[in-house]
Scaffold this motif. Structure first.
Motif, mmCIF file in Angstrom:
data_model
loop_
_atom_site.group_PDB
_atom_site.id
_atom_site.type_symbol
_atom_site.label_atom_id
_atom_site.label_comp_id
_atom_site.label_asym_id
_atom_site.label_seq_id
_atom_site.Cartn_x
_atom_site.Cartn_y
_atom_site.Cartn_z
ATOM 1 N N THR A 35 0.816 -1.221 0.000
ATOM 2 C CA THR A 35 0.000 0.000 0.000
ATOM 3 C C THR A 35 0.846 1.265 0.000
ATOM 4 O O THR A 35 0.338 2.340 -0.290
ATOM 5 C CB THR A 35 -0.985 0.041 1.191
ATOM 6 O OG1 THR A 35 -0.260 0.099 2.424
ATOM 7 C CG2 THR A 35 -1.927 -1.144 1.180
ATOM 8 N N ASN A 39 -2.203 1.803 -4.838
ATOM 9 C CA ASN A 39 -3.493 2.136 -4.251
ATOM 10 C C ASN A 39 -4.003 0.939 -3.448
ATOM 11 O O ASN A 39 -3.940 -0.200 -3.914
ATOM 12 C CB ASN A 39 -4.466 2.488 -5.373
ATOM 13 C CG ASN A 39 -5.854 2.779 -4.893
ATOM 14 O OD1 ASN A 39 -6.582 1.860 -4.506
ATOM 15 N ND2 ASN A 39 -6.234 4.036 -4.928
ATOM 16 N N ILE A 40 -4.543 1.210 -2.261
ATOM 17 C CA ILE A 40 -4.977 0.127 -1.381
ATOM 18 C C ILE A 40 -6.058 -0.746 -2.021
ATOM 19 O O ILE A 40 -6.103 -1.952 -1.789
ATOM 20 C CB ILE A 40 -5.430 0.663 -0.008
ATOM 21 C CG1 ILE A 40 -5.556 -0.497 0.980
ATOM 22 C CG2 ILE A 40 -6.700 1.481 -0.118
ATOM 23 C CD1 ILE A 40 -5.644 -0.072 2.416
ATOM 24 N N GLN A 41 -6.919 -0.163 -2.835
ATOM 25 C CA GLN A 41 -7.946 -0.963 -3.489
ATOM 26 C C GLN A 41 -7.349 -1.913 -4.520
ATOM 27 O O GLN A 41 -7.853 -3.021 -4.718
ATOM 28 C CB GLN A 41 -9.006 -0.061 -4.104
ATOM 29 C CG GLN A 41 -9.823 0.640 -3.033
ATOM 30 C CD GLN A 41 -10.929 1.487 -3.612
ATOM 31 O OE1 GLN A 41 -11.283 1.370 -4.792
ATOM 32 N NE2 GLN A 41 -11.482 2.355 -2.792
ATOM 33 N N MET A 42 -6.260 -1.494 -5.169
ATOM 34 C CA MET A 42 -5.563 -2.383 -6.101
ATOM 35 C C MET A 42 -4.959 -3.561 -5.342
ATOM 36 O O MET A 42 -5.027 -4.709 -5.799
ATOM 37 C CB MET A 42 -4.472 -1.625 -6.848
ATOM 38 C CG MET A 42 -4.980 -0.614 -7.843
ATOM 39 S SD MET A 42 -3.641 0.401 -8.547
ATOM 40 C CE MET A 42 -2.672 -0.824 -9.384
ATOM 41 N N ALA A 44 -5.965 -4.768 -2.381
ATOM 42 C CA ALA A 44 -7.058 -5.614 -1.890
ATOM 43 C C ALA A 44 -7.630 -6.477 -3.013
ATOM 44 O O ALA A 44 -7.846 -7.684 -2.828
ATOM 45 C CB ALA A 44 -8.144 -4.747 -1.264
ATOM 46 N N ALA A 45 -7.869 -5.878 -4.166
ATOM 47 C CA ALA A 45 -8.428 -6.627 -5.297
ATOM 48 C C ALA A 45 -7.491 -7.746 -5.735
ATOM 49 O O ALA A 45 -7.948 -8.844 -6.084
ATOM 50 C CB ALA A 45 -8.711 -5.675 -6.458
ATOM 51 N N PRO A 78 -12.422 -2.245 9.503
ATOM 52 C CA PRO A 78 -11.473 -1.642 8.554
ATOM 53 C C PRO A 78 -10.090 -1.533 9.188
ATOM 54 O O PRO A 78 -9.972 -1.444 10.414
ATOM 55 C CB PRO A 78 -12.065 -0.258 8.286
ATOM 56 C CG PRO A 78 -12.860 0.044 9.505
ATOM 57 C CD PRO A 78 -13.388 -1.275 10.005
ATOM 58 N N ASN A 87 -7.664 5.218 2.112
ATOM 59 C CA ASN A 87 -8.494 5.392 0.915
ATOM 60 C C ASN A 87 -7.931 4.630 -0.241
ATOM 61 O O ASN A 87 -6.809 4.457 -0.419
ATOM 62 C CB ASN A 87 -8.609 6.875 0.539
ATOM 63 C CG ASN A 87 -9.351 7.645 1.626
ATOM 64 O OD1 ASN A 87 -10.330 7.138 2.160
ATOM 65 N ND2 ASN A 87 -8.889 8.831 1.939
#
Length: 87
Positions: A35, A39-42, A44-45, A78, A87
């Motif tokens: 992270t 990006n944290i969403q990348m 996680a995905a 979270p 974010n």
């Protein structure tokens, strides 16, 4: 951590808590390092995609659906870094 235990218990494959805690800590540490760069969403995905492929490769269809249902029915806290939501 509770989600992982819930999934493993649902699949009747719960390992010793020490082993689960060790691998969780290692992989979570790696994820947090990623992270810093992505990006944290990348991140996680990517972990979700890897997990689903591993489960799909090792579980029969009924077990896989049970695992997916367990995830969908679970609440998780979270991760908060420095008292600020990522974010």
């Amino acid at each position: 951590m509770n989600l992982i235990l819930k999934i493993l218990l649902a699949l009747k494959m719960a390992p010793k808590d020490k082993d689960l805690q060790e691998i969780y800590n290692c992989i979570f540490g790696d994820a947090m390092k990623y992270t810093d760069q992505f990006n944290i969403q990348m991140v996680a995905a990517t972990y979700v995609a890897i997990a689903m492929r591993l489960y799909k490769s090792t579980l029969n269809p009924e077990e896989y659906e049970m695992m997916i249902s367990t995830i969908m029915d679970s609440e998780v806290k979270p991760y908060i870094k420095d008292k600020e939501k990522l974010n």
